[in-house]
Motif scaffolding. Structure first.
Motif, short mmCIF file in Angstrom:
data_model
loop_
_atom_site.label_atom_id
_atom_site.label_comp_id
_atom_site.label_asym_id
_atom_site.label_seq_id
_atom_site.Cartn_x
_atom_site.Cartn_y
_atom_site.Cartn_z
N ASN A 176 -37.15 -10.81 51.40
CA ASN A 176 -35.72 -11.17 51.08
C ASN A 176 -34.69 -9.85 50.82
OD1 ASN A 176 -36.44 -13.91 50.77
ND2 ASN A 176 -37.18 -13.53 48.83
N PHE A 177 -35.50 -8.69 50.70
CA PHE A 177 -34.70 -7.61 50.45
C PHE A 177 -34.00 -7.50 49.40
CE2 PHE A 177 -34.99 -7.97 55.22
CZ PHE A 177 -35.53 -6.70 55.59
N ARG A 178 -34.50 -8.02 48.17
CA ARG A 178 -33.88 -8.16 46.87
C ARG A 178 -34.89 -8.58 45.87
NH1 ARG A 178 -32.01 -12.56 44.17
NH2 ARG A 178 -30.17 -11.70 43.74
N LEU A 179 -34.71 -8.14 44.58
CA LEU A 179 -35.73 -8.44 43.58
C LEU A 179 -34.57 -8.72 42.33
CD1 LEU A 179 -38.21 -8.60 42.20
CD2 LEU A 179 -38.02 -6.14 41.77
N GLY A 180 -34.86 -9.93 41.88
CA GLY A 180 -33.97 -10.44 40.83
C GLY A 180 -34.81 -11.11 39.73
N GLU A 181 -34.18 -11.59 38.62
CA GLU A 181 -34.97 -12.14 37.37
C GLU A 181 -35.73 -13.38 37.78
OE1 GLU A 181 -32.37 -13.23 34.37
OE2 GLU A 181 -32.21 -10.98 33.83
N GLN A 182 -35.28 -14.29 38.96
CA GLN A 182 -35.81 -15.44 39.41
C GLN A 182 -37.03 -15.14 40.09
OE1 GLN A 182 -33.09 -14.30 40.48
NE2 GLN A 182 -32.98 -14.41 42.75
N ASP A 183 -37.26 -13.86 40.76
CA ASP A 183 -38.43 -13.67 41.41
C ASP A 183 -39.69 -13.46 40.40
OD1 ASP A 183 -37.20 -13.70 44.25
OD2 ASP A 183 -36.04 -11.81 43.28
N LEU A 184 -39.50 -13.02 39.39
CA LEU A 184 -40.33 -12.55 38.19
C LEU A 184 -40.22 -13.81 37.02
CD1 LEU A 184 -39.81 -8.73 38.22
CD2 LEU A 184 -41.23 -10.30 39.79
N ALA A 185 -39.98 -14.72 37.20
CA ALA A 185 -39.97 -15.77 36.14
C ALA A 185 -41.25 -16.03 35.66
CB ALA A 185 -39.30 -17.01 36.80
N LEU B 69 -40.18 -4.19 34.40
CA LEU B 69 -40.23 -3.87 35.92
C LEU B 69 -38.70 -4.01 36.50
CD1 LEU B 69 -42.17 -3.21 38.37
CD2 LEU B 69 -42.30 -5.45 38.67
N LEU B 70 -37.85 -4.80 36.06
CA LEU B 70 -36.51 -4.99 36.62
C LEU B 70 -35.92 -3.56 36.06
CD1 LEU B 70 -35.56 -8.61 36.10
CD2 LEU B 70 -36.07 -7.53 38.32
N GLY B 71 -36.32 -2.94 34.76
CA GLY B 71 -35.67 -1.93 34.59
C GLY B 71 -36.00 -0.67 35.45
N GLU B 72 -37.37 -0.76 35.85
CA GLU B 72 -37.54 0.37 36.73
C GLU B 72 -36.89 0.32 37.98
OE1 GLU B 72 -41.80 0.44 37.80
OE2 GLU B 72 -42.55 -0.29 35.92
N ALA B 73 -36.58 -1.01 38.55
CA ALA B 73 -35.85 -1.06 39.83
C ALA B 73 -34.43 -0.55 39.62
CB ALA B 73 -35.95 -2.68 40.11
N ALA C 225 -32.21 2.34 41.66
CA ALA C 225 -31.16 1.95 42.48
C ALA C 225 -29.98 3.08 41.89
CB ALA C 225 -30.70 0.59 42.07
N LEU C 226 -29.83 3.35 40.51
CA LEU C 226 -28.87 4.24 39.74
C LEU C 226 -29.18 5.47 40.27
CD1 LEU C 226 -28.50 2.36 36.47
CD2 LEU C 226 -27.11 2.18 38.38
N THR C 227 -30.33 5.96 40.74
CA THR C 227 -30.59 7.49 41.13
C THR C 227 -30.80 7.55 42.64
OG1 THR C 227 -32.88 6.92 40.97
CG2 THR C 227 -31.69 7.79 38.72
N THR D 209 -30.69 1.55 48.46
CA THR D 209 -30.93 0.27 47.46
C THR D 209 -29.69 0.43 46.53
OG1 THR D 209 -31.98 1.73 45.64
CG2 THR D 209 -33.27 0.59 47.48
N GLU D 210 -29.31 -0.72 46.06
CA GLU D 210 -28.25 -0.92 44.87
C GLU D 210 -28.49 -1.90 43.95
OE1 GLU D 210 -24.63 -1.38 47.61
OE2 GLU D 210 -25.11 -3.42 47.58
N MET D 211 -27.53 -2.04 42.76
CA MET D 211 -27.65 -3.12 42.07
C MET D 211 -26.57 -4.07 42.40
SD MET D 211 -30.32 -2.90 40.07
CE MET D 211 -30.05 -4.11 38.96
N ARG D 212 -26.63 -5.47 42.68
CA ARG D 212 -26.03 -6.22 43.02
C ARG D 212 -25.87 -7.52 42.39
NH1 ARG D 212 -26.23 -7.32 49.22
NH2 ARG D 212 -25.74 -5.25 49.28
N ASP D 213 -24.87 -8.03 41.43
CA ASP D 213 -25.13 -9.38 40.86
C ASP D 213 -26.47 -9.28 39.70
OD1 ASP D 213 -22.54 -10.34 41.76
OD2 ASP D 213 -23.63 -10.80 43.37
#
Length: 451
Positions: free
Chosen positions: A378-387, A396-400, A404-406, A412-416
């Motif tokens: 899906n080219f994205r990773l969000g909270e719902q993927d790791l429920a 892990l989402l913090g790692e992601a 993105a921020l660096t 990559t980027e953070m989006r919604d």
């Protein structure tokens, strides 16, 4: 090619896994054997859905590009003997399952499963029907070498219940074909497609390769154009993996004739653009499908999955691998069979399971497997993927987010609130996924280029 793009390709086309599993197969170990597999099979839920992969590790010609576990034979006797062992393993697995589970998908791969005689192919289907509970709408796919086929085999595949034909093409350029020992004309391939459709097998998949010896963008464009004439429902566009340290027969390919990483990237982009312009939707990083194909529908609905055959809409709870070197996946982890056909046959004919190695998954493994699959599908990773993974998922989402921020390259980027692989980063998604692989670089495994 602009210097900036060359720099990105240099830095992001490093050798990384294809991530058809996580952890990847080089990390499987001998601590998982037949006894462990038997226990895992014994815990399969009564209502579980199952997918069967049957490996036929023989070819009547050996293609130099091939990275599969297979062997060349001009005699059918070894194949017939191997099938006795395959039937024995089917019985062993069936006994451990004890009638539990329902088969919703069957895939015959190789090697060249189409070299089986019609009688042996139908005997194999009869064995599967007896050993397992097959769903009334079971989906059946077979990897097809057009050089193996005749009317008897076409009819046998139709009787077997084939629903999708996966036809190996690679490239139609005669010079490229000669270099990879895969002589196959467009007319041969068209005849197979026509024969399949005449027998009611509506779904046709074509396998194409870029990065082959002597391949150019002009030549690949001609191959893509010819392939589109056949109106495929799906196309798998793989980058040739040159791994002669694993597959010695690849040494037959002249390395000086292989395109460099910049040429490979150009070929991949050209082919993908041509397929998309023809109405095939991009699926993940190397598949394309018509909008009404189940694979495209699964992608739109967020149900796309990835297994050892690549992208799939197969949602089975359990993957049963049957045959030499075959890999299976259960909730507890992975199992892989003995690879040498002689050792495999001797073991299963003696009444044992064929498991040689595997990997028992920890909760952390399962979480990272889900994260990598989300990125590749899906080219994205969000909270719902790791429920369900709690604080570990938050970390892990913090790692992601930190990645993105660096990310100065805009990959990559953070989006919604989700970690997203941008359009610029999609060709390099395997390299991005490797950032979440806690095993990457910890072993001796060598991999093919990311693009």
């Amino acid at each position: 090619m602009q210097p900036e793009l060359r720099d990105l390709i240099d830095r992001y086309s490093l050798p990384v896994p294809r991530y058809t599993s996580y952890p990847t197969a080089p990390h499987f170990h001998g601590g998982i054997g037949a006894d462990t597999y038997a226990r895992w099979l014994g815990s399969v839920a009564a209502g579980a859905t199952m997918s069967l992969y049957l490996h036929i590790p023989y070819c009547d010609r050996l293609c130099w590009f091939c990275g599969c576990h297979t062997k060349h034979t001009l005699r059918y006797e070894p194949v017939a003997e191997y099938l006795k062992a395959l039937h024995a393993e089917i019985d062993w697995v069936s006994a451990k399952l004890g009638g539990r589970g329902r088969v919703t998908a069957i895939h015959l791969g190789g090697g060249s499963p189409t070299l089986l005689t019609p009688e042996d192919l139908l005997a194999l289907k009869a064995k599967l029907s007896t050993a397992f509970s097959l769903d009334a709408n079971v989906q059946i796919s077979v990897e097809i070498d057009p050089n193996d086929l005749d009317d008897g085999r076409y009819d046998a595949m139709a009787t077997f219940g084939l629903t999708r034909a996966s036809i190996g093409v690679q490239d139609f350029d005669p010079k490229v074909q000669k270099a990879i020992n895969r002589i196959q004309s467009l007319e041969q391939t068209r005849a197979v497609v026509d024969a399949m459709r005449q027998r009611g097998i509506a779904s046709v998949n074509l396998d194409l390769l870029y990065g082959l010896p002597f391949q150019t963008e002009d030549g690949l464009a001609r191959t893509i154009g010819a392939a589109l004439e056949l109106a495929p429902d799906r196309v798998a566009l793989f980058g040739y993996a040159h791994v002669p340290w694993m597959k010695p027969h690849q040494k037959m390919i002249p390395e000086e004739a292989l395109p460099d990483r910049f040429a490979r990237f150009g070929q991949a982009m050209l082919a993908g653009e041509m397929l998309a312009q023809a109405g095939l939707e991009p699926i993940g990083f190397d598949h394309f499908a018509r909008p009404d194909d189940p694979l495209a529908i699964a992608a739109h609905e967020g149900r796309l999955r990835r297994n050892f055959q690549g992208y799939t809409d197969d949602a089975a709870d359990v993957l049963i691998g049957l045959g030499a070197s075959a890999i299976g996946q259960l909730p507890q982890g992975y199992v892989q069979n003995i690879t040498p056909t002689g050792d495999y046959s001797k073991t299963v004919l003696a009444g044992s399971g064929a498991t040689a190695k595997g990997f028992a998954l920890t909760p952390a493994d399962k979480m990272r497997a889900r994260a990598i699959a989300a990125l590749l599908c899906n080219f994205r990773l969000g909270e719902q993927d790791l429920a369900g993974f709690g604080a570990a998922a938050t970390a892990l989402l913090g790692e992601a987010e930190a990645i993105a921020l660096t990310d100065a390259d805009g990959m990559t980027e953070m989006r919604d609130g989700a970690f997203v692989v941008t359009e610029r980063g999609r060709p390099f998604v395997r390299t991005i996924a490797a950032r979440f692989d806690s095993y990457f670089g910890t072993g001796t495994a060598r991999h093919s280029a990311a693009v």
